[in-house]
Design an enzyme around this catalytic site. Structure first.
Site, PDB file in Angstrom:
ATOM      1  CB  CYS A 140      51.828 -44.509 -11.696  1.00 57.81           C
ATOM      2  SG  CYS A 140      51.407 -46.259 -11.859  1.00 57.81           S
ATOM      3  CG  HIS A 220      46.435 -46.480 -13.045  1.00 62.16           C
ATOM      4  ND1 HIS A 220      46.402 -47.806 -13.368  1.00 62.16           N
ATOM      5  CD2 HIS A 220      47.748 -46.175 -12.882  1.00 62.16           C
ATOM      6  CE1 HIS A 220      47.640 -48.291 -13.394  1.00 62.16           C
ATOM      7  NE2 HIS A 220      48.475 -47.320 -13.114  1.00 62.16           N
TER       8      HIS A 220
HETATM    9  P1  NAD Z   1      59.808 -50.953 -19.148  1.00 61.03           P
HETATM   10  O1  NAD Z   1      59.785 -52.407 -19.342  1.00 61.03           O
HETATM   11  O2  NAD Z   1      59.019 -50.076 -20.063  1.00 61.03           O
HETATM   12  O3  NAD Z   1      61.312 -50.417 -19.164  1.00 61.03           O
HETATM   13  C1  NAD Z   1      62.333 -51.055 -18.478  1.00 61.03           C
HETATM   14  C2  NAD Z   1      63.586 -51.014 -19.326  1.00 61.03           C
HETATM   15  O4  NAD Z   1      64.667 -51.593 -18.609  1.00 61.03           O
HETATM   16  C3  NAD Z   1      63.449 -51.806 -20.636  1.00 61.03           C
HETATM   17  O5  NAD Z   1      63.975 -51.025 -21.680  1.00 61.03           O
HETATM   18  C4  NAD Z   1      64.277 -53.057 -20.381  1.00 61.03           C
HETATM   19  O6  NAD Z   1      64.849 -53.572 -21.572  1.00 61.03           O
HETATM   20  C5  NAD Z   1      65.354 -52.488 -19.465  1.00 61.03           C
HETATM   21  N1  NAD Z   1      66.081 -53.486 -18.669  1.00 61.03           N
HETATM   22  C6  NAD Z   1      65.744 -54.762 -18.369  1.00 61.03           C
HETATM   23  N2  NAD Z   1      66.694 -55.327 -17.606  1.00 61.03           N
HETATM   24  C7  NAD Z   1      67.661 -54.408 -17.426  1.00 61.03           C
HETATM   25  C8  NAD Z   1      68.901 -54.386 -16.745  1.00 61.03           C
HETATM   26  N3  NAD Z   1      69.353 -55.462 -16.091  1.00 61.03           N
HETATM   27  N4  NAD Z   1      69.636 -53.265 -16.779  1.00 61.03           N
HETATM   28  C9  NAD Z   1      69.211 -52.157 -17.435  1.00 61.03           C
HETATM   29  N5  NAD Z   1      68.034 -52.111 -18.103  1.00 61.03           N
HETATM   30  C10 NAD Z   1      67.272 -53.228 -18.100  1.00 61.03           C
HETATM   31  O7  NAD Z   1      59.370 -50.717 -17.629  1.00 61.03           O
HETATM   32  P2  NAD Z   1      58.772 -49.383 -17.005  1.00 61.03           P
HETATM   33  O8  NAD Z   1      57.300 -49.396 -17.219  1.00 61.03           O
HETATM   34  O9  NAD Z   1      59.561 -48.212 -17.438  1.00 61.03           O
HETATM   35  O10 NAD Z   1      58.979 -49.678 -15.455  1.00 61.03           O
HETATM   36  C11 NAD Z   1      60.217 -49.441 -14.819  1.00 61.03           C
HETATM   37  C12 NAD Z   1      59.970 -49.280 -13.335  1.00 61.03           C
HETATM   38  O11 NAD Z   1      59.087 -48.180 -13.137  1.00 61.03           O
HETATM   39  C13 NAD Z   1      59.305 -50.486 -12.640  1.00 61.03           C
HETATM   40  O12 NAD Z   1      59.739 -50.543 -11.306  1.00 61.03           O
HETATM   41  C14 NAD Z   1      57.824 -50.098 -12.666  1.00 61.03           C
HETATM   42  O13 NAD Z   1      57.084 -50.742 -11.670  1.00 61.03           O
HETATM   43  C15 NAD Z   1      57.934 -48.606 -12.418  1.00 61.03           C
HETATM   44  N6  NAD Z   1      56.785 -47.829 -12.880  1.00 61.03           N
HETATM   45  C16 NAD Z   1      56.180 -48.099 -14.073  1.00 61.03           C
HETATM   46  C17 NAD Z   1      55.076 -47.372 -14.457  1.00 61.03           C
HETATM   47  C18 NAD Z   1      54.345 -47.648 -15.737  1.00 61.03           C
HETATM   48  O14 NAD Z   1      53.155 -47.463 -15.782  1.00 61.03           O
HETATM   49  N7  NAD Z   1      54.985 -48.067 -16.785  1.00 61.03           N
HETATM   50  C19 NAD Z   1      54.604 -46.325 -13.649  1.00 61.03           C
HETATM   51  C20 NAD Z   1      55.294 -46.024 -12.467  1.00 61.03           C
HETATM   52  C21 NAD Z   1      56.378 -46.790 -12.078  1.00 61.03           C
END
Ligand code: NAD
Length: 337
Positions: A140, A220
């Site tokens: 992000c 942020h």
């Molecule tokens: P999150 O924890 O909200 O969602 C991740 C999901 O994946 C959860 O539902 C979890 O149960 C599931 N999961 C866990 N292990 C798994 C597996 N082996 N197979 C399939 N699903 C599985 O996380 P998020 O915030 O959505 O982040 C996901 C990615 O996006 C990360 O790389 C993070 O760094 C990136 N990201 C997050 C944000 C943010 O602010 N939330 C912003 C940009 C990028």
């Protein structure tokens, strides 16, 4: 119609799933989840085919009456592209699965940059991802900085970027994350990882970033200083930003003084989940002193990468060029206030 599968249905995954559904040239092949929580229940209610991400846990879905369409392997097999939106580090573990089925995959910013050859931002380097099998949509914060850097570099040239990133402690639903009532230099030593991450998109850019973590959940906030190569006035910079579809210059008259008001504005505008896909740059903050440009921008961490994932799907499948894809994504989502 492109079949797009989503592996990992949390904060990012569910938003990308909805964005895919809204696109005229894409269909959602399904979403994979590890456990049957409220998000699984909502996915089924939306009519999204739900797959078990962990085969050993299939019974847990059955136990609470949630019907599965299958297991994650089947989702990967039936998808033209998989968007991996699993927690940091899990995407790397899943890479082999995508390779087994020869399905191109998009990873998120939590994965190490060296997992893939191409890190992606639609505005800055769409063409580098064309036809690639594994692409990382940058985080992000890096997305927010890349969208800003690309037009400034083109219009005025950049000597150096210095940015201080005031980072939210956690997303609104991440009750387990702190800090609580604290302000942490994070990391305390220079640089934060964001500068090197921006360089995965702009290899030749001179950039230093510092990071702080604060007890906030909404966005942020970046304090940015760019030393320009060519002279520019604040008005010229503002004009430049106003012509960028994913930069929103907050008008002085709106009375938007912080992240809370930005979110309220987005909710009032009918945005799903109050999402703010654009960088929000305070118009009044755009200032030029000599060759130095200054500004503040807010980045909605839960949603700014969503349109980027949609464009990355088109890049890896080679169905559209950058301009057409960005325009289509924006229109289907309802970008712009
Ligand atoms: P999150 O924890 O909200 O969602 C991740 C999901 O994946 C959860 O539902 C979890 O149960 C599931 N999961 C866990 N292990 C798994 C597996 N082996 N197979 C399939 N699903 C599985 O996380 P998020 O915030 O959505 O982040 C996901 C990615 O996006 C990360 O790389 C993070 O760094 C990136 N990201 C997050 C944000 C943010 O602010 N939330 C912003 C940009 C990028």
């Amino acid at each position: 119609m492109l079949q797009v599968g989503i592996n990992g249905y949390g904060t990012i995954g569910k938003r990308v799933a909805d964005a895919v559904v809204s696109q005229p040239d894409m269909e959602l092949a399904g979403v994979a989840k590890t456990r049957p929580n409220f998000e699984a229940e909502r996915a089924v209610a939306n009519g999204y085919p739900l797959f078990a991400a962990v085969p050993e846990r299939v019974e847990r879905f059955a136990a609470v009456g949630i019907d599965l369409a299958g297991e994650v392997d089947e989702l990967v097999e039936r998808s033209d592209v998989v968007v991996d939106a699993t927690p940091s580090g899990i995407g790397a573990e899943n890479k082999e699965l995508y390779e087994t089925y020869d399905t191109p995959a998009l990873y998120q910013g939590g994965e190490d940059a060296d997992l893939v050859k191409t890190s992606f931002n639609a505005r800055a380097n769409f063409s580098e991802a064309v036809g690639a099998d594994h692409v990382r949509v940058v985080s992000c914060n890096t997305t927010g900085l890349s969208r800003l850097v690309a037009p400034i570099e083109e219009a005025f040239g950049i000597e150096k970027v210095r940015a201080t990133l005031v980072r939210r402690g956690g997303d609104p639903a991440q009750s387990g994350r702190g800090p609580i009532n604290d302000v942490l230099p994070d990391p305390v030593s220079l640089p934060s990882h964001h500068g090197p991450d921006v360089k995965t998109i702009f290899p030749d850019l001179a950039i230093d970033t510092l990071g702080l973590k604060v007890p906030a959940t909404l966005t942020h906030t970046h304090s940015v200083n760019v030393s320009l190569e060519r002279e520019a006035s604040a008005a010229e910079v503002r004009d430049l930003f106003e012509n960028e579809s994913r930069l929103f210059v907050i008008g002085e008259d709106l009375g938007i003084d912080g992240s809370g008001a930005i979110k309220e504005f987005a909710l009032d505008a009918g945005r799903p989940r109050g999402d703010v896909w654009e960088n929000c740059i305070w118009g009044e903050s755009i200032a030029v002193e000599g060759s130095d440009l200054y500004l503040f921008q807010a980045i909605h961490q839960e949603s700014d990468v969503v349109p980027e994932n949609v464009d990355a799907v088109r890049a890896v499948t080679e169905i559209e060029d950058a301009e057409t894809s960005i325009e289509r994504t924006n229109e289907a989502l309802g970008m712009g206030f």
